[in-house]
Design a protein around this motif. Sequence first.
Motif, mmCIF file in Angstrom:
data_model
loop_
_atom_site.group_PDB
_atom_site.id
_atom_site.type_symbol
_atom_site.label_atom_id
_atom_site.label_comp_id
_atom_site.label_asym_id
_atom_site.label_seq_id
_atom_site.Cartn_x
_atom_site.Cartn_y
_atom_site.Cartn_z
ATOM 1 N N ALA A 118 1.162 -24.785 19.813
ATOM 2 C CA ALA A 118 1.305 -23.358 20.114
ATOM 3 C C ALA A 118 1.461 -23.139 21.623
ATOM 4 O O ALA A 118 0.974 -23.943 22.430
ATOM 5 C CB ALA A 118 0.095 -22.605 19.589
ATOM 6 N N PRO A 119 2.126 -22.019 21.998
ATOM 7 C CA PRO A 119 2.676 -20.988 21.120
ATOM 8 C C PRO A 119 3.981 -21.435 20.465
ATOM 9 O O PRO A 119 4.764 -22.163 21.066
ATOM 10 C CB PRO A 119 2.913 -19.804 22.070
ATOM 11 C CG PRO A 119 3.162 -20.451 23.400
ATOM 12 C CD PRO A 119 2.280 -21.656 23.434
ATOM 13 N N VAL A 120 4.205 -20.967 19.237
ATOM 14 C CA VAL A 120 5.377 -21.359 18.472
ATOM 15 C C VAL A 120 6.240 -20.149 18.154
ATOM 16 O O VAL A 120 5.795 -19.007 18.228
ATOM 17 C CB VAL A 120 4.983 -22.033 17.136
ATOM 18 C CG1 VAL A 120 4.148 -23.278 17.376
ATOM 19 C CG2 VAL A 120 4.245 -21.042 16.222
ATOM 20 N N HIS A 121 7.481 -20.421 17.787
ATOM 21 C CA HIS A 121 8.324 -19.416 17.164
ATOM 22 C C HIS A 121 7.922 -19.415 15.690
ATOM 23 O O HIS A 121 8.124 -20.402 14.986
ATOM 24 C CB HIS A 121 9.795 -19.762 17.352
ATOM 25 C CG HIS A 121 10.228 -19.768 18.787
ATOM 26 N ND1 HIS A 121 10.438 -18.620 19.503
ATOM 27 C CD2 HIS A 121 10.448 -20.799 19.648
ATOM 28 C CE1 HIS A 121 10.787 -18.918 20.744
ATOM 29 N NE2 HIS A 121 10.799 -20.238 20.862
ATOM 30 N N LEU A 122 7.316 -18.332 15.242
ATOM 31 C CA LEU A 122 6.748 -18.254 13.898
ATOM 32 C C LEU A 122 7.692 -17.493 12.979
ATOM 33 O O LEU A 122 8.102 -16.372 13.284
ATOM 34 C CB LEU A 122 5.390 -17.559 13.955
ATOM 35 C CG LEU A 122 4.569 -17.495 12.667
ATOM 36 C CD1 LEU A 122 4.212 -18.893 12.169
ATOM 37 C CD2 LEU A 122 3.291 -16.683 12.890
ATOM 38 N N LEU A 123 8.042 -18.126 11.845
ATOM 39 C CA LEU A 123 8.955 -17.518 10.886
ATOM 40 C C LEU A 123 8.276 -17.446 9.528
ATOM 41 O O LEU A 123 7.688 -18.435 9.067
ATOM 42 C CB LEU A 123 10.259 -18.322 10.773
ATOM 43 C CG LEU A 123 11.096 -18.473 12.048
ATOM 44 C CD1 LEU A 123 10.681 -19.729 12.817
ATOM 45 C CD2 LEU A 123 12.593 -18.563 11.724
ATOM 46 N N ARG A 139 -3.880 -13.381 16.818
ATOM 47 C CA ARG A 139 -3.821 -14.497 17.750
ATOM 48 C C ARG A 139 -2.479 -14.498 18.486
ATOM 49 O O ARG A 139 -1.631 -15.357 18.244
ATOM 50 C CB ARG A 139 -4.047 -15.814 17.018
ATOM 51 C CG ARG A 139 -5.471 -16.045 16.524
ATOM 52 C CD ARG A 139 -6.459 -16.228 17.692
ATOM 53 N NE ARG A 139 -6.057 -17.321 18.563
ATOM 54 C CZ ARG A 139 -6.367 -18.598 18.362
ATOM 55 N NH1 ARG A 139 -7.077 -18.950 17.307
ATOM 56 N NH2 ARG A 139 -5.963 -19.523 19.211
ATOM 57 N N PRO A 140 -2.244 -13.540 19.359
ATOM 58 C CA PRO A 140 -0.969 -13.473 20.078
ATOM 59 C C PRO A 140 -0.700 -14.695 20.938
ATOM 60 O O PRO A 140 0.461 -14.985 21.258
ATOM 61 C CB PRO A 140 -1.101 -12.206 20.928
ATOM 62 C CG PRO A 140 -2.570 -11.974 21.039
ATOM 63 C CD PRO A 140 -3.153 -12.442 19.747
ATOM 64 N N ASP A 141 -1.756 -15.423 21.303
ATOM 65 C CA ASP A 141 -1.573 -16.616 22.117
ATOM 66 C C ASP A 141 -0.862 -17.732 21.367
ATOM 67 O O ASP A 141 -0.363 -18.680 21.977
ATOM 68 C CB ASP A 141 -2.928 -17.130 22.600
ATOM 69 C CG ASP A 141 -3.882 -17.431 21.457
ATOM 70 O OD1 ASP A 141 -4.128 -16.510 20.638
ATOM 71 O OD2 ASP A 141 -4.379 -18.571 21.370
ATOM 72 N N ARG A 254 0.405 -3.950 16.352
ATOM 73 C CA ARG A 254 -0.291 -4.671 17.416
ATOM 74 C C ARG A 254 0.420 -5.951 17.838
ATOM 75 O O ARG A 254 0.017 -6.594 18.808
ATOM 76 C CB ARG A 254 -1.711 -5.010 16.940
ATOM 77 C CG ARG A 254 -2.614 -3.794 16.860
ATOM 78 C CD ARG A 254 -3.819 -4.048 15.971
ATOM 79 N NE ARG A 254 -4.531 -5.273 16.277
ATOM 80 C CZ ARG A 254 -5.467 -5.808 15.490
ATOM 81 N NH1 ARG A 254 -5.784 -5.210 14.364
ATOM 82 N NH2 ARG A 254 -6.079 -6.914 15.830
ATOM 83 N N VAL A 255 1.464 -6.341 17.106
ATOM 84 C CA VAL A 255 2.168 -7.587 17.430
ATOM 85 C C VAL A 255 2.867 -7.445 18.777
ATOM 86 O O VAL A 255 3.623 -6.497 19.010
ATOM 87 C CB VAL A 255 3.190 -7.937 16.329
ATOM 88 C CG1 VAL A 255 4.076 -9.098 16.768
ATOM 89 C CG2 VAL A 255 2.465 -8.286 15.036
ATOM 90 N N LEU A 256 2.631 -8.384 19.664
ATOM 91 C CA LEU A 256 3.230 -8.369 20.992
ATOM 92 C C LEU A 256 4.517 -9.183 21.060
ATOM 93 O O LEU A 256 5.364 -8.936 21.923
ATOM 94 C CB LEU A 256 2.230 -8.920 22.020
ATOM 95 C CG LEU A 256 0.905 -8.163 22.154
ATOM 96 C CD1 LEU A 256 -0.011 -8.888 23.133
ATOM 97 C CD2 LEU A 256 1.139 -6.726 22.591
ATOM 98 N N ALA A 325 0.998 -16.710 26.439
ATOM 99 C CA ALA A 325 -0.447 -16.777 26.192
ATOM 100 C C ALA A 325 -1.078 -15.463 26.614
ATOM 101 O O ALA A 325 -0.577 -14.774 27.495
ATOM 102 C CB ALA A 325 -1.067 -17.943 26.969
ATOM 103 N N HIS A 326 -2.177 -15.148 25.997
ATOM 104 C CA HIS A 326 -2.915 -13.930 26.320
ATOM 105 C C HIS A 326 -4.394 -14.292 26.383
ATOM 106 O O HIS A 326 -4.995 -14.621 25.378
ATOM 107 C CB HIS A 326 -2.694 -12.842 25.268
ATOM 108 C CG HIS A 326 -1.281 -12.369 25.218
ATOM 109 N ND1 HIS A 326 -0.844 -11.290 25.919
ATOM 110 C CD2 HIS A 326 -0.203 -12.865 24.575
ATOM 111 C CE1 HIS A 326 0.448 -11.100 25.702
ATOM 112 N NE2 HIS A 326 0.856 -12.047 24.889
ATOM 113 N N SER A 327 -4.958 -14.228 27.559
ATOM 114 C CA SER A 327 -6.382 -14.495 27.659
ATOM 115 C C SER A 327 -7.148 -13.354 27.030
ATOM 116 O O SER A 327 -6.681 -12.217 26.996
ATOM 117 C CB SER A 327 -6.769 -14.638 29.140
ATOM 118 O OG SER A 327 -6.470 -13.451 29.836
ATOM 119 N N GLY A 328 -8.327 -13.670 26.542
ATOM 120 C CA GLY A 328 -9.136 -12.631 25.927
ATOM 121 C C GLY A 328 -8.509 -12.089 24.670
ATOM 122 O O GLY A 328 -8.510 -10.890 24.438
ATOM 123 N N GLY A 329 -7.936 -12.980 23.842
ATOM 124 C CA GLY A 329 -7.292 -12.561 22.597
ATOM 125 C C GLY A 329 -8.285 -11.941 21.634
ATOM 126 O O GLY A 329 -9.477 -11.831 21.913
#
Length: 354
Positions: A118-123, A139-141, A254-256, A325-329
Amino acid sequence: MSSTEQPFVPPANVLPKVAPVRVAEGERLRSVGLPGITLSVRSRPPAREGLPPALYVHGLGGSSQNWSALMLQLEDAVDGEAVDLPGFGDSPPPDDGDYSITGHARAVIRYLDASGRAPVHLLGNSLGGAVSTRVAAVRPDLVRTLTLVSPALPELRVQRTAVPTGLLAVPGVAGLFTRFTKEWTSEQRVRGVMALCYGDPGRVTPEGFRHAVEEMERRVRLPYFWDAMTRSARGLVNAYTLGGQHALWRQAERVLAPTLLVYGGRDQLVGFRMAQRAARSFRDSRLLTLPEAGHVAMMEYPETVAGAFLELLADTRAVGGGVEAHSGGEGTVGDREGASGDRAGMSGSMNSGS
């Protein structure tokens, strides 16, 4: 689990011997042991080193094989893996018998955390689209971009053709259906599934049909086949009724990650009318509509879906690589809940949505 029924998890030493899962030329299949689950992961060696990682998540009753055609199209662009969700494909049932959206999302998160990819392209497709939405929200990270093919997000007016699938969630219905269809051949079962999932079942090649029959014959011999189907269907229906922060549409907002939405005009399971709502709900979205496609556009029109994904990939790179990545996910799911080619005969359209 919302049901008071005890999960049926057969011991590994009593499972019958079944035919091996098909692995297409150029693919690999491996088993990954994780806490509480064992996942089967299908992959294609990337065309070269350094390609960004991707993970594919199948729908209800499907398996990682549903992504083979798209994986082949994208082998020059991503380092792709497709997971068999617990109880499907070649993955055994989860130890706790949890087939809810949360349980499946937890399995995906557990794998991504353990793999270090991760992070991956998620399909994700269908049920896998709902699972992937939840993963990206909590888990946006873990997610660079999100691609959803006919995602199973809640609809107020469900299509009549989707009702039988939803009825699987009703206790006892699966047993009745099993008895009713006891004499059906694997060929009959496969033709029924294809008539429901494809916009044009005639697009399936004789070889593809034969492989699907072989896989159906393998699956129906598994003692947990219907249990996995019914509990996953029940988990999906239950997810449709959740409100507040756990509601799937709320989580979509909420998806970033930059999001590609793919909807088929002949989809009998997910309403085509939901495409515009999805485009409005995902904050950074683009929409690909395929009027002639059914529920599994990545199998019917892999070249077209691949082209749209490559455009998303290029645009994401152009603006700095997307969500790295997003800290504090927002924690794990467990913490939060108790274009080119193959366009003949179709007129796909790509629109931005926000």
